[in-house]
Every structure is written in structure tokens, then in C-alpha cells.
Write a protein that holds these residues in place. Structure first.
Motif, PDB file in Angstrom:
ATOM      1  N   GLU A   1     -90.918   9.966  56.269  1.00 13.75           N
ATOM      2  CA  GLU A   1     -91.524   9.880  54.937  1.00 13.75           C
ATOM      3  C   GLU A   1     -91.906  11.272  54.425  1.00 13.75           C
ATOM      4  OE1 GLU A   1     -95.198   7.696  54.739  1.00 13.75           O
ATOM      5  OE2 GLU A   1     -95.213   7.665  52.542  1.00 13.75           O
ATOM      6  N   LYS A   2     -92.447  12.093  55.331  1.00 10.84           N
ATOM      7  CA  LYS A   2     -92.835  13.467  54.952  1.00 10.84           C
ATOM      8  C   LYS A   2     -91.606  14.245  54.489  1.00 10.84           C
ATOM      9  CE  LYS A   2     -95.798  17.117  56.944  1.00 10.84           C
ATOM     10  NZ  LYS A   2     -96.982  17.022  56.092  1.00 10.84           N
ATOM     11  N   TRP A   3     -90.510  14.100  55.233  1.00  8.88           N
ATOM     12  CA  TRP A   3     -89.265  14.762  54.820  1.00  8.88           C
ATOM     13  C   TRP A   3     -88.777  14.198  53.479  1.00  8.88           C
ATOM     14  CZ3 TRP A   3     -84.737  11.845  54.350  1.00  8.88           C
ATOM     15  CH2 TRP A   3     -83.637  12.582  53.872  1.00  8.88           C
ATOM     16  N   PHE A   4     -88.871  12.864  53.307  1.00  8.89           N
ATOM     17  CA  PHE A   4     -88.454  12.232  52.040  1.00  8.89           C
ATOM     18  C   PHE A   4     -89.187  12.896  50.867  1.00  8.89           C
ATOM     19  CE2 PHE A   4     -89.240   9.372  48.552  1.00  8.89           C
ATOM     20  CZ  PHE A   4     -88.053   8.699  48.349  1.00  8.89           C
ATOM     21  N   CYS A   5     -90.493  13.112  51.051  1.00  8.50           N
ATOM     22  CA  CYS A   5     -91.295  13.646  49.940  1.00  8.50           C
ATOM     23  C   CYS A   5     -91.128  15.157  49.764  1.00  8.50           C
ATOM     24  CB  CYS A   5     -92.777  13.343  50.167  1.00  8.50           C
ATOM     25  SG  CYS A   5     -93.176  11.604  49.950  1.00  8.50           S
ATOM     26  N   LEU A   6     -90.972  15.887  50.879  1.00 12.53           N
ATOM     27  CA  LEU A   6     -91.060  17.353  50.797  1.00 12.53           C
ATOM     28  C   LEU A   6     -89.794  18.098  51.160  1.00 12.53           C
ATOM     29  CD1 LEU A   6     -94.524  17.647  52.556  1.00 12.53           C
ATOM     30  CD2 LEU A   6     -94.085  17.851  50.110  1.00 12.53           C
ATOM     31  N   GLY A   7     -88.866  17.444  51.830  1.00 10.10           N
ATOM     32  CA  GLY A   7     -87.691  18.143  52.354  1.00 10.10           C
ATOM     33  C   GLY A   7     -86.832  18.766  51.262  1.00 10.10           C
ATOM     34  N   ASP A   8     -86.048  19.780  51.651  1.00 15.33           N
ATOM     35  CA  ASP A   8     -85.090  20.365  50.706  1.00 15.33           C
ATOM     36  C   ASP A   8     -83.863  20.865  51.448  1.00 15.33           C
ATOM     37  OD1 ASP A   8     -85.659  22.911  51.708  1.00 15.33           O
ATOM     38  OD2 ASP A   8     -87.024  23.431  50.070  1.00 15.33           O
ATOM     39  N   VAL A   9     -83.056  21.692  50.796  1.00 13.81           N
ATOM     40  CA  VAL A   9     -81.791  22.112  51.398  1.00 13.81           C
ATOM     41  C   VAL A   9     -81.984  22.862  52.717  1.00 13.81           C
ATOM     42  CG1 VAL A   9     -80.481  22.201  49.234  1.00 13.81           C
ATOM     43  CG2 VAL A   9     -81.714  24.227  49.998  1.00 13.81           C
ATOM     44  N   ARG A  10     -83.155  23.457  52.913  1.00 17.46           N
ATOM     45  CA  ARG A  10     -83.386  24.199  54.155  1.00 17.46           C
ATOM     46  C   ARG A  10     -83.379  23.296  55.385  1.00 17.46           C
ATOM     47  NH1 ARG A  10     -88.667  27.217  52.044  1.00 17.46           N
ATOM     48  NH2 ARG A  10     -88.653  25.398  50.655  1.00 17.46           N
ATOM     49  N   ASN A  11     -83.645  22.019  55.164  1.00 11.61           N
ATOM     50  CA  ASN A  11     -83.683  21.089  56.297  1.00 11.61           C
ATOM     51  C   ASN A  11     -82.289  20.551  56.674  1.00 11.61           C
ATOM     52  OD1 ASN A  11     -86.445  20.418  54.568  1.00 11.61           O
ATOM     53  ND2 ASN A  11     -86.739  20.680  56.761  1.00 11.61           N
ATOM     54  N   ARG A  12     -81.298  20.859  55.835  1.00 11.79           N
ATOM     55  CA  ARG A  12     -79.964  20.269  56.076  1.00 11.79           C
ATOM     56  C   ARG A  12     -79.082  21.323  56.731  1.00 11.79           C
ATOM     57  NH1 ARG A  12     -79.703  18.868  51.643  1.00 11.79           N
ATOM     58  NH2 ARG A  12     -80.495  16.772  51.996  1.00 11.79           N
ATOM     59  N   ILE A  13     -78.625  21.050  57.961  1.00 10.50           N
ATOM     60  CA  ILE A  13     -77.868  22.114  58.633  1.00 10.50           C
ATOM     61  C   ILE A  13     -76.411  21.756  58.891  1.00 10.50           C
ATOM     62  CG2 ILE A  13     -79.883  23.207  59.680  1.00 10.50           C
ATOM     63  CD1 ILE A  13     -79.193  21.771  62.260  1.00 10.50           C
ATOM     64  N   LYS A  14     -76.048  20.501  58.678  1.00  9.30           N
ATOM     65  CA  LYS A  14     -74.656  20.125  58.970  1.00  9.30           C
ATOM     66  C   LYS A  14     -74.305  18.851  58.202  1.00  9.30           C
ATOM     67  CE  LYS A  14     -71.856  19.832  63.218  1.00  9.30           C
ATOM     68  NZ  LYS A  14     -71.903  19.826  64.675  1.00  9.30           N
ATOM     69  N   MET A  15     -73.043  18.743  57.848  1.00 17.47           N
ATOM     70  CA  MET A  15     -72.600  17.504  57.196  1.00 17.47           C
ATOM     71  C   MET A  15     -71.177  17.188  57.655  1.00 17.47           C
ATOM     72  SD  MET A  15     -73.054  16.369  53.250  1.00 17.47           S
ATOM     73  CE  MET A  15     -71.743  17.124  52.340  1.00 17.47           C
ATOM     74  N   TRP A  16     -70.927  15.902  57.894  1.00 17.21           N
ATOM     75  CA  TRP A  16     -69.596  15.438  58.277  1.00 17.21           C
ATOM     76  C   TRP A  16     -69.119  14.440  57.219  1.00 17.21           C
ATOM     77  CZ3 TRP A  16     -73.822  15.626  61.428  1.00 17.21           C
ATOM     78  CH2 TRP A  16     -73.730  16.201  62.692  1.00 17.21           C
ATOM     79  N   ILE A  17     -67.833  14.486  56.896  1.00 19.93           N
ATOM     80  CA  ILE A  17     -67.220  13.427  56.094  1.00 19.93           C
ATOM     81  C   ILE A  17     -66.004  12.928  56.867  1.00 19.93           C
ATOM     82  CG2 ILE A  17     -66.057  12.831  53.915  1.00 19.93           C
ATOM     83  CD1 ILE A  17     -69.047  13.372  53.516  1.00 19.93           C
ATOM     84  N   GLN A  18     -65.919  11.633  57.027  1.00 20.14           N
ATOM     85  CA  GLN A  18     -64.830  11.015  57.800  1.00 20.14           C
ATOM     86  C   GLN A  18     -64.672  11.741  59.150  1.00 20.14           C
ATOM     87  OE1 GLN A  18     -63.170   8.271  56.145  1.00 20.14           O
ATOM     88  NE2 GLN A  18     -62.376   7.771  58.153  1.00 20.14           N
TER      89      GLN A  18
END
Ligand code: GUN
Ligand code: FE
Length: 469
Positions: A444-461
Motif C-alpha cells: 500500500e505504501k508503494w501504491f501511494c508513494l512509489g515512482d520510477v525509481r522503484n522499478r528496476i526490470k520489466m519483462w514482456i512475453q
């Protein structure tokens, strides 16, 4: 078995339900589909781990994997002037900003490539793994848009605009038949981009896109309806968006938006309609019957719609709803911001409901309790992930065997320093415990406050499309 990932997974299998799967093992086959999902301590997981040649990718404590976000409504060319000109009502804003910017992009392929490349980068940085796009009129520019999205590796549904009336004289298609010829040609070219690839690697799809009722003749709309039925093509448009727009259609056609779309076979299970702010209960019932989905764009509504979208009512009626940024009617490309706006707007509606009930009660002493109107963060997270995927008929947005592995890695605590990442501060031991355990409060804390700095990887298919150092 191509890849194994071990760590904490978070997803929302149904509206309002957030599941935190601590220490799970997830298998991805060589086509990018999930083929194994069990607690890492289970016998099956332990057997798999011991039989696997390579060690699993470890998601360290303090990080979790979440399905990627889905943006159901974004005008790619309007990224050019994102965050400006929001002082005008919708119909004036379209004339003053939107049409001009789109025309400019159509006249300048280099500018188009520059804008679309940056947009694609911003989307992936913000965790958007699938996006339903409005482009421009010109075929060629929409091919550039498709190519730029392909380069980032995210799923993109690309809509060449169809509009044959009521626009700037220099930004409109010559006739319904010219518009139909052009969209048919675009679809062929767009499909050719990935025609040589196996189905699971095809991430780009053309979408029929009548801009909205005012700019489309009946002839154009009915031919688009036929084209969609004959070729099983998706449709997107704007429906009942704004006060001035709804009035315009009444004067132009003496009809409601929904009746115009319905008459031409454009309300289908393949359709996603943006906004739908001015739909009433019988209209929501009809949307459910037709199987049409809605892109809720709360920030754009706040500027242009005069009223908030009745999200709670739509969900309670069983409408499939996802979220849209509506760049540039909304100025923020982030679906994280959009899900927060969805909560905020719904809470203002709920406040209005409480106050109205209490006024009624004090007037005649009657007990009045209308149904609550708010949505909470868990519901909004569902809309941002599974809700959007479901609206598009995708299997993604949730972790289960058979689904494509479209996911983002969120870092809440840095594993080596044990410090909270980006905007998440913790200042006492209790905070640290909450964050480290990846409890519902941490999410919930991340939902309210998180931003791009918290995202370090993404996969598609199953393929890595974003990796931060
Ligand atoms: N209705 C028709 N075109 C547009 C557009 O570009 N943006 C928004 N928000 N509404 C529209
Ligand atoms: Fe829009």
C-alpha cells in the motif's frame, strides 16, 4: 523449461483481492508463457529446482514481481504538448491544441519518430506493458508509431484515426470511402511488420479508431462497424466524455453517443470506449450486454468532463474497466498516478454521497443510506493490471500457468544497503519491519508513494525489455 524465477510475487486475481505470494517459484517456457507456479518449498518446486540445470533468477528480499500496467487510452501524437493548454473546455482544446499537434506530427516524420521514441521509453520506464493508442490520420505516421513501440518491446495496439468531418480543413479525411481505403491499407501494412513472426512474438496490433461521434459521418461509422465484424478487428473511440461534447452530438444528430455507436455495430466485445462519464444505469446495462469495455481516465475527466465517471456503479454493474492516461487530456503518462487518481476521485464522490445522505436525513428524519461510491487501493491496482488486460481480452495481468509473463520488478528496499528505495522513507523500526516483510502495508505504501525509481526490470512475453543497473 526456459527460465525459473524465485521470490515474492504480488498480483490481483480479482477486483479488490491483492495476493502476496511469499517465496514462490515461477517457471517460464521458451515462448514466454508461465508454465509453473508454486510455493518454492513445495515438493514440485524443490524437484524442479534440483532438476534444473541453471539456478533460478532470485528476486531479493525487499523486492517483488507484479504484472505490468495496462494503459487503455493514450493519444501518442499529443505527447508533443503534454502538460500544456489545459485551461480550455474539450471542444475548444481539440481545435486549439490536439488537431494542430497531430497535423504537425503527420507533416514531419522525423518529429513523429522523435516523439514516439521518447513516449515508448517513458511508457516502459513507468511499467506500462500494454498500451492502446490513438495515433493520427496519416497511414505512414502510424506505421512509425508501431515501429517505435516495437523497438521497446511492449505490447501496443495502434489506432490510425478515422475522421471525415468537423475538424480543421487541413486535418480531416476527404470522404468516408477515402478513410476506409486508408485504414484498410494501414491494417495490411501494420500486420506485415510482424507477419513473419510466430504468434507469441507478435506484440503490435492495428485497431479501428473512429475518433469520436462528432468527427465521423454515419457512412464512415457503419463501414467501420462492418470492417470490424468481417475481420474481427478491435475498435476504440471516445463515448459520452464531456458535457460540451454530449451537447454537440445531441445538436448534430439528435441522438446520444451510445445509440450512434450501437446503431453502427461499434459496441462489441472487441470495443474499448474511453471515458463514458455521462452514461446512466440503463446505458451501463447495455454496455455489459454488448460486452464493451471502458477506459477510465480520471485525470482527464477532472479537466474536461465536468463530472466524475461513475466508476463504482460501472464496476457493480459488471462492466469491464481498465485505466487510461488520455495523454494529453491527462498530463501524466504514469498508470501509477492514474490508479491513485481513480481512488482520489472516487473518494470525493463518496464524500458527496455521505453529505447528501446526511442532508436528506436532517430534512425529513428518514434513514438514508445510499450505496458507497469509493474504490480502494486494492481495487485500483486491479484496474491498472488485470482489469486493463481483461478489457483487452489478454491472458496477462495475473500470474497463472498459461498466461504470458508480462511483469515488472519493484524494489522497495535495496538488498545490500537495506535502505528504502526512491521516495519510500522509513524512520523507525516498525516501518522497516513493514517494508521488509512485504506485508499489505508495504504494498500500500508503494501504491501511494512509489515512482520510477522503484522499478528496476520489466519483462514482456518472458523477454527482458527494461533493466536498470
Ligand atoms: N475526443 C475526441 N478527440 C479527443 C482527444 O483527442 N482527447 C480527448 N480527451 N477527447 C477527445
Ligand atoms: Fe482521449
Amino acid at each position: 523449461m526456459a527460465t525459473l524465477i524465485r521470490g515474492t510475487l504480488v498480483h490481483t486475481p480479482s477486483l479488490g483481492e491483492v495476493k502476496i505470494l511469499q517465496d514462490y517459484l515461477l517457471g517460464i517456457d521458451d515462448k514466454g508463457f508461465i508454465n509453473f507456479l508454486e510455493n518454492a518449498s513445495s515438493d514440485a518446486a524443490q524437484t524442479l529446482l534440483s532438476e534444473s540445470g541453471a539456478p533460478p533468477t532470485i528476486i531479493p528480499p525487499g523486492s517483488f514481481i507484479l504484472p505490468t500496467f495496462c494503459d487503455l487510452h493514450l493519444h501518442a501524437p499529443q505527447f508533443l504538448y503534454q502538460g500544456t493548454g489545459l485551461h480550455l473546455p474539450l471542444m475548444e482544446w481539440l481545435n486549439e491544441y490536439a488537431f494542430k499537434a497531430e497535423e504537425k506530427i503527420d507533416a514531419d516524420p522525423l518529429l513523429a519518430r522523435k516523439v514516439y521514441t521518447r513516449l515508448a521509453d517513458r511508457l516502459s520506464e513507468n511499467g506500462t506493458g500494454a498500451v492502446l493508442l490513438f495515433g493520427t490520420i496519416k497511414e505512414e505516421t502510424n506505421i512509425i508509431l508501431a515501429e517505435c513501440m516495437r523497438q521497446t518491446g511492449i505490447r501496443a495496439f495502434v489506432g490510425k484515426l478515422s475522421m471525415d468531418q468537423c475538424s480543421r480543413p487541413t486535418y480531416v479525411e476527404a470522404s468516408a470511402s477515402a478513410a476506409i481505403d486508408s485504414v484498410k491499407s494501414f491494417i495490411l501494412r501494420c500486420n506485415t511488420l510482424e507477419g513473419h513472426l510466430p504468434l507469441h512474438q507478435r506484440l503490435i496490433e492495428p485497431v479501428l479508431t473512429p475518433r469520436f461521434v462528432p468527427t465521423c459521418s454515419d457512412e464512415l461509422l457503419s463501414q467501420l462497424g462492418r470492417l470490424s465484424t468481417e475481420n474481427n478487428l478491435r475498435i476504440q473511440s471516445h463515448m459520452a466524455e464531456a458535457h460540451d461534447q454530449v451537447e454537440w452530438v445531441r445538436q448534430q444528430r439528435n441522438m446520444e453517443d451510445i445509440d450512434v455507436f450501437d446503431k453502427h455495430g461499434l459496441l462489441t466485445p472487441r470495443t474499448i470506449q474511453a471515458h463514458c462519464t455521462f452514461l446512466d444505469q440503463p446505458m451501463f446495462n447495455r454496455v455489459v450486454t454488448r460486452g464493451t469495455a471502458i477506459a477510465h481516465c480520471p485525470l482527464s475527466n477532472a479537466y474536461f468532463s465536468a463530472e466524475p465517471f461513475p466508476l463504482r456503479e460501472a464496476l457493480d454493474t459488471g462492466v469491464r474497466v481498465g485505466l487510461g492516461t488520455d495523454i494529453a487530456g491527462g498530463y501524466d503518462v504514469s498508470i501509477m498516478s492514474t490508479m491513485r487518481h481513480a481512488v482520489t476521485v472516487s473518494r470525493m464522490r463518496e464524500g458527496g454521497r455521505i453529505m447528501a445522505d446526511s442532508r436528506e436525513r436532517s430534512k425529513d428524519g428518514r434513514e438514508v443510506t445510499n450505496k458507497p461510491l469509493s474504490v480502494d487501493w486494492k481495487e485500483a491496482l486491479y484496474l491498472a493490471t488485470r482489469g486493463g488486460a481483461e478489457a483487452l481480452g489478454l491472458q496477462s495481468g495475473v500470474f497463472r500457468p498459461g498466461a504470458p509473463f508480462d511483469a515488472q520488478q519493484i524494489n522497495i528496499i535495496e538488498n545490500t544497503t537495506k535502505l528504502a528505495v526512491g521516495p519510500l522513507d522509513f524512520l523507525d523500526g516498525e516501518n522497516i519491519r513493514i517494508l521488509q516483510e512485504l506485508s499489505p502495508e508495504a504494498i500500500e505504501k508503494w501504491f501511494c508513494l512509489g515512482d520510477v525509481r522503484n522499478r528496476i526490470k520489466m519483462w514482456i512475453q518472458g523477454k527482458v525489455v527494461l533493466l536498470k543497473p
